[in-house]
Design a protein around this motif. Structure first.
Motif, PDB file in Angstrom:
ATOM      1  N   THR A   1       0.822  -1.214   0.000  1.00 39.21           N
ATOM      2  CA  THR A   1       0.000   0.000   0.000  1.00 39.21           C
ATOM      3  C   THR A   1       0.857   1.266   0.000  1.00 39.21           C
ATOM      4  OG1 THR A   1      -0.127  -0.066   2.423  1.00 39.21           O
ATOM      5  CG2 THR A   1      -1.915  -1.115   1.202  1.00 39.21           C
ATOM      6  N   GLY A   2       2.142   1.140   0.321  1.00 33.51           N
ATOM      7  CA  GLY A   2       3.005   2.309   0.434  1.00 33.51           C
ATOM      8  C   GLY A   2       3.554   2.790  -0.891  1.00 33.51           C
ATOM      9  N   ALA A   3       4.076   4.003  -0.867  1.00 34.67           N
ATOM     10  CA  ALA A   3       4.683   4.597  -2.056  1.00 34.67           C
ATOM     11  C   ALA A   3       6.155   4.205  -2.151  1.00 34.67           C
ATOM     12  CB  ALA A   3       4.560   6.115  -2.010  1.00 34.67           C
ATOM     13  N   PRO A   4       6.645   3.869  -3.349  1.00 32.97           N
ATOM     14  CA  PRO A   4       8.077   3.598  -3.505  1.00 32.97           C
ATOM     15  C   PRO A   4       8.898   4.870  -3.286  1.00 32.97           C
ATOM     16  CG  PRO A   4       6.803   2.909  -5.445  1.00 32.97           C
ATOM     17  CD  PRO A   4       5.916   3.775  -4.613  1.00 32.97           C
ATOM     18  N   ARG A   5      10.167   4.702  -2.992  1.00 37.54           N
ATOM     19  CA  ARG A   5      11.135   5.801  -2.990  1.00 37.54           C
ATOM     20  C   ARG A   5      12.264   5.392  -3.934  1.00 37.54           C
ATOM     21  NH1 ARG A   5       7.529   6.191   0.679  1.00 37.54           N
ATOM     22  NH2 ARG A   5       7.723   7.619   2.448  1.00 37.54           N
ATOM     23  N   ILE A   6      13.005   6.377  -4.444  1.00 36.60           N
ATOM     24  CA  ILE A   6      14.095   6.083  -5.368  1.00 36.60           C
ATOM     25  C   ILE A   6      15.348   6.831  -4.926  1.00 36.60           C
ATOM     26  CG2 ILE A   6      14.887   6.179  -7.758  1.00 36.60           C
ATOM     27  CD1 ILE A   6      12.056   5.979  -8.678  1.00 36.60           C
TER      28      ILE A   6
ATOM     29  N   ASP B   1      19.218   7.108  -6.299  1.00 37.23           N
ATOM     30  CA  ASP B   1      20.274   6.813  -7.271  1.00 37.23           C
ATOM     31  C   ASP B   1      19.953   5.583  -8.124  1.00 37.23           C
ATOM     32  OD1 ASP B   1      22.606   7.243  -8.618  1.00 37.23           O
ATOM     33  OD2 ASP B   1      23.905   6.342  -7.105  1.00 37.23           O
ATOM     34  N   GLY B   2      18.754   5.565  -8.694  1.00 34.76           N
ATOM     35  CA  GLY B   2      18.372   4.489  -9.589  1.00 34.76           C
ATOM     36  C   GLY B   2      17.917   3.218  -8.915  1.00 34.76           C
ATOM     37  N   ARG B   3      17.811   3.220  -7.592  1.00 34.33           N
ATOM     38  CA  ARG B   3      17.315   2.056  -6.859  1.00 34.33           C
ATOM     39  C   ARG B   3      15.899   2.350  -6.372  1.00 34.33           C
ATOM     40  NH1 ARG B   3      22.505   3.104  -5.259  1.00 34.33           N
ATOM     41  NH2 ARG B   3      24.061   1.485  -5.682  1.00 34.33           N
ATOM     42  N   VAL B   4      14.958   1.515  -6.758  1.00 32.68           N
ATOM     43  CA  VAL B   4      13.572   1.679  -6.343  1.00 32.68           C
ATOM     44  C   VAL B   4      13.365   0.866  -5.074  1.00 32.68           C
ATOM     45  CG1 VAL B   4      11.156   1.528  -7.028  1.00 32.68           C
ATOM     46  CG2 VAL B   4      12.929   1.840  -8.769  1.00 32.68           C
ATOM     47  N   LEU B   5      12.949   1.537  -4.014  1.00 36.28           N
ATOM     48  CA  LEU B   5      12.807   0.906  -2.705  1.00 36.28           C
ATOM     49  C   LEU B   5      11.337   0.684  -2.404  1.00 36.28           C
ATOM     50  CD1 LEU B   5      15.303   3.378  -1.112  1.00 36.28           C
ATOM     51  CD2 LEU B   5      15.770   0.964  -1.459  1.00 36.28           C
ATOM     52  N   ILE B   6      10.998  -0.520  -1.960  1.00 35.56           N
ATOM     53  CA  ILE B   6       9.610  -0.819  -1.637  1.00 35.56           C
ATOM     54  C   ILE B   6       9.572  -1.852  -0.515  1.00 35.56           C
ATOM     55  CG2 ILE B   6       9.343  -2.684  -3.322  1.00 35.56           C
ATOM     56  CD1 ILE B   6       6.717   0.057  -2.541  1.00 35.56           C
ATOM     57  N   GLY B   7       8.605  -1.682   0.379  1.00 31.44           N
ATOM     58  CA  GLY B   7       8.352  -2.667   1.426  1.00 31.44           C
ATOM     59  C   GLY B   7       7.033  -3.352   1.159  1.00 31.44           C
ATOM     60  N   ASN B   8       6.327  -3.719   2.212  1.00 27.57           N
ATOM     61  CA  ASN B   8       5.079  -4.444   2.050  1.00 27.57           C
ATOM     62  C   ASN B   8       4.300  -4.437   3.353  1.00 27.57           C
ATOM     63  OD1 ASN B   8       6.413  -6.711   3.559  1.00 27.57           O
ATOM     64  ND2 ASN B   8       7.572  -6.833   1.635  1.00 27.57           N
ATOM     65  N   GLY B   9       3.076  -4.942   3.295  1.00 32.64           N
ATOM     66  CA  GLY B   9       2.234  -5.091   4.473  1.00 32.64           C
ATOM     67  C   GLY B   9       1.774  -6.527   4.615  1.00 32.64           C
TER      68      GLY B   9
END
Length: 729
Positions: A206-211, A213-221
């Motif tokens: 449900t969260g928004a990714p962050r970037i 230096d070309g790395r897309v960061l994502i977690g989860n629930g």
């Protein structure tokens, strides 16, 4: 693909400040109302060869482009403060609706929109992405990831989404079913899609990714549904996974992924990995300090919530309810701070994280600030995670204070509900939930959307682990509402929400604005001396950021939970907010939802000075039509159904079967009249395409019938109350 080297970043950082210092923790006199807008706001955005042409240089220098809102919190520091001041205390009363865009959904809307070079990228429920002309609201394209509707059973709070990230001509969205998708920013066509999770497990995003230096960061629930939390980084160009950092240890009989997991395992007991993996999902907050090259993220609750079941014998259970710092290059662990050791109340630390440079005791400190669910406001040294200060920002009764030497809360005896039930403040929704805070360097204050109400916890008579469903480990009947309506009515004044202005240096309240109810929207502050917030009772409001005085309001026709943003195009400033009632409170606490919160009219609303557009009228009444069948089940069957309902159904259909009306109120369902029809929906998945999954693996036909018997009892209760109120009128 990386677009700038570490050396290049260091050169940039020598020129661009990350955050703005505030002086001595005092709120300075705010003269921005009479001052001209800052000259920097007149600078045009740099021309780019393609839409969403955002790279490391632009993100690091975001303050030089205040007309854009290029990342989730506007800058990596996540302060949600804008230097724009064309709209200010002197003229905010002239603010009017410039345009609106209807999402065409009736689910919760939580997204922060991104605006880059005149284009807005935003999301609605079910992870649908929209690109709009930020001047007019004209739709440019829409991307629907086609999430299977029965996936909603794995979401605590509906199929919500908090927004996208953009990078070098692409738009990235974390999809509710666990995919990470890259879209062409010009067309909305899919460039790549990767499954970030095992699709057989009950993870959600449900969260928004962050970037970075070309790395897309994502977690989860999905913690209590039975998963092991982690955060991962993916290559923006290809979708290749670059690294993964687990937040709780796995089976200690197997090799640990790293030394951090080996350290964490020493704080656990029992066989947590057999109860869904331990939880600890990274479902929302992140922030980044480029100078220190540290990524900070918040970690969620345990699975189950109840530590007595999850980790018998105790233990801190790292890294649950913690703030963790890692290297974004490779996910290397650097430090952590645990806000609630051995958490047992769903006291997550996934709430908004803000970075700032603040003067404390005569010296400038690089701080990290958070107001997590547990009710304490934390100021940490973000270089090493050491505690600077912690004070409660609401009245709490589970702990007396945080010990400044150990950094641990000093708990109240009995609060862990081991031997007897305990009514705890704050509730499992926290003193502050996901709704973003903001920080103003002009006032030196943090603005918090506060929740303030209790919840009751107790040990279950018998714990049954149900994979894929919420496993709290707390007695659902103890946590339910009282049957007596007068007692329920007496609880209503206890369900409170407010805007709280907090001085992070003195750890004291500056002012508060009491709202009519709970679950109000996130915050936005500006150099115009303004503080914007949407409310549960259907307004978007501008306050004086120094005093809390209400300056302007617009009726939104629905409750607002998302935060606002502001941007500028061709010298004209806009303020925008996504509206649409939803989320955990709306689903669970139907008894206390204000009529003004509904209907769910999901839209983007965008304002500018002198605009005069109007929204069309809405005709809608939140009424349940009661027509219950005869009540034939015995008391034991109804009580069995009560417990099953609270454990399995409550998260979508509300406490005690009172719905917030985002989903059908079961008390008014025609299916109550036929056991066979009820069972076809509950166990055979007749309405799976509408989001009602099959529960055949977890409920017998007799258990399904027991739940129906309980709902029938509540339908009769609601019917009698409705008739009684009608007679009084």
């Amino acid at each position: 693909m990386k677009t700038c080297s570490t050396l290049r970043q260091l050169i940039l950082l020598a020129l661009v400040p990350v955050v703005v210092a505030c002086s001595e923790g005092k709120a300075p006199q705010n003269d921005t109302a009479s001052a001209p807008p800052p000259a920097v706001s007149d600078q045009p955005a740099p021309e780019n060869s393609r839409p969403a042409g955002v790279d490391a240089i632009r993100l690091l220098a975001a303050d030089s482009e205040p007309g854009n809102w290029m990342s989730h919190g506007r800058t990596y520091a996540e302060q949600r403060y804008s230097p724009l001041a064309r709209i200010n205390l002197d003229n905010v009363e002239q603010l009017g609706l410039a345009w609106s865009f209807d999402f065409g959904t009736a689910r919760g809307i939580e997204a922060t929109s991104i605006v880059v070079d005149g284009v807005m990228y935003t999301t609605s429920s079910w992870s649908v992405v929209h690109a709009l002309d930020a001047r007019t609201g004209k739709e440019l394209w829409t991307y629907d990831p086609k999430v299977a509707r029965d996936k909603v059973r794995h979401g605590c709070c509906g199929p919500v989404n908090r927004g996208v990230a953009v990078w070098e001509g692409q738009v990235f969205v974390g999809v509710f079913d666990g995919r990470l998708v890259a879209l062409d920013a010009a067309t909305g066509e899919q460039n790549w899609s990767v499954a970030t999770i095992d699709p057989e497990l009950p993870y959600t995003i449900t969260g928004a990714p962050r970037i970075i230096d070309g790395r897309v960061l994502i977690g989860n629930g999905g913690a209590e549904f039975g998963v092991r939390g982690f955060i991962a980084a993916y290559d923006a160009g290809s979708g290749e996974q670059l690294w993964k950092f687990y937040t709780v240890p796995g089976n200690p009989d197997e090799p640990f992924e790293n030394d951090a997991m080996k350290m964490a395992a020493e704080t656990w007991n029992g066989k947590w990995w057999e109860l869904g993996g331990g939880g600890g999902t990274v479902w929302d907050s992140m922030a980044y300090d480029p100078q220190l090259n540290l990524l900070y993220f918040g970690v969620g609750n345990g699975a189950p919530w109840n530590r007595e079941i999850r980790s018998p014998g105790g233990g801190d259970n790292l890294f649950l309810s913690s703030i963790v710092a890692v290297r974004p290059d490779n996910g290397e662990y650097v430090w952590h701070y645990q806000t609630t050791p051995g958490e047992t109340w769903d006291y997550t630390a996934t709430q908004h994280i803000i970075l700032a440079d603040v003067e404390i005791d005569g010296s400038t400190r690089k701080v990290l600030m958070q107001a997590p669910k547990n009710g304490f406001f934390y100021v940490l040294d973000r270089t090493d995670g050491s505690l600077i200060s912690a004070e409660n920002y609401i009245d709490i009764n589970w702990a007396t204070h945080v010990d400044p030497e150990t950094g641990r809360p000093v708990e109240v005896e009995g609060a862990r509900y081991v031997d007897s039930p305990y009514t705890v403040t704050p509730s499992y929704l926290g003193g502050h939930n996901w709704h973003p805070m903001s920080f103003s360097p002009d006032t030196g204050l943090v603005y918090i959307p506060v929740l303030d109400f209790p919840a009751s916890y107790g040990q279950p008579e018998e714990f049954v682990y149900r994979p894929g469903f919420a496993n709290t480990g707390a007695d659902g009947i103890v946590g339910s509402l009282p049957d007596d309506q007068a007692t329920r009515d007496a609880l209503r004044p206890l369900i409170k929400g407010r805007l709280l202005a907090w001085n992070p240096v003195t750890q004291t309240e500056a002012f508060r604005v009491e709202h009519r109810g709970a679950w109000n929207g996130g915050m936005l502050t500006t150099a115009g001396g303004l503080l914007f917030q949407g409310t549960a009772d259907g307004e978007f409001v501008a306050f004086n950021a120094a005093t809390g005085e209400k300056q302007w309001a617009f009726p939104t026709q629905t409750g607002v939970v998302a935060p606002g943003i502001t941007y500028e195009i061709d010298g004209e400033q806009y303020v925008s907010v996504n509206v649409g009632w939803g989320g955990a409170f709306a689903l669970v606490f139907g008894e206390f939802v204000q009529p003004e919160s509904l209907p769910n009219v999901s839209r983007v609303l965008t304002f500018k000075l002198g605009a005069e557009k109007q929204l069309p009228p809405v005709e809608w009444k939140p009424v349940v039509v009661f027509n219950p069948p005869e009540r034939t089940a015995d008391e034991a069957t109804e009580r069995e159904g009560f417990g099953l309902y609270q454990d399995i159904c409550m998260g979508c259909h509300g406490l005690n079967a009172v719905s917030g009306l985002l989903v059908p109120d079961l008390r008014g369902s025609a299916l109550l009249h036929t056991a066979d029809g009820w069972d076809k929906v509950v166990r055979e998945g007749l309405l799976a395409e509408r989001g009602m999954a099959s529960f055949a693996r977890h409920l017998s036909k007799e258990q399904s019938e027991a739940i129906r018997a309980y709902v029938i009892s509540q339908a009769w209760r609601g019917n009698e109350l409705q008739q009684s109120l009608a007679k009084e009128e």
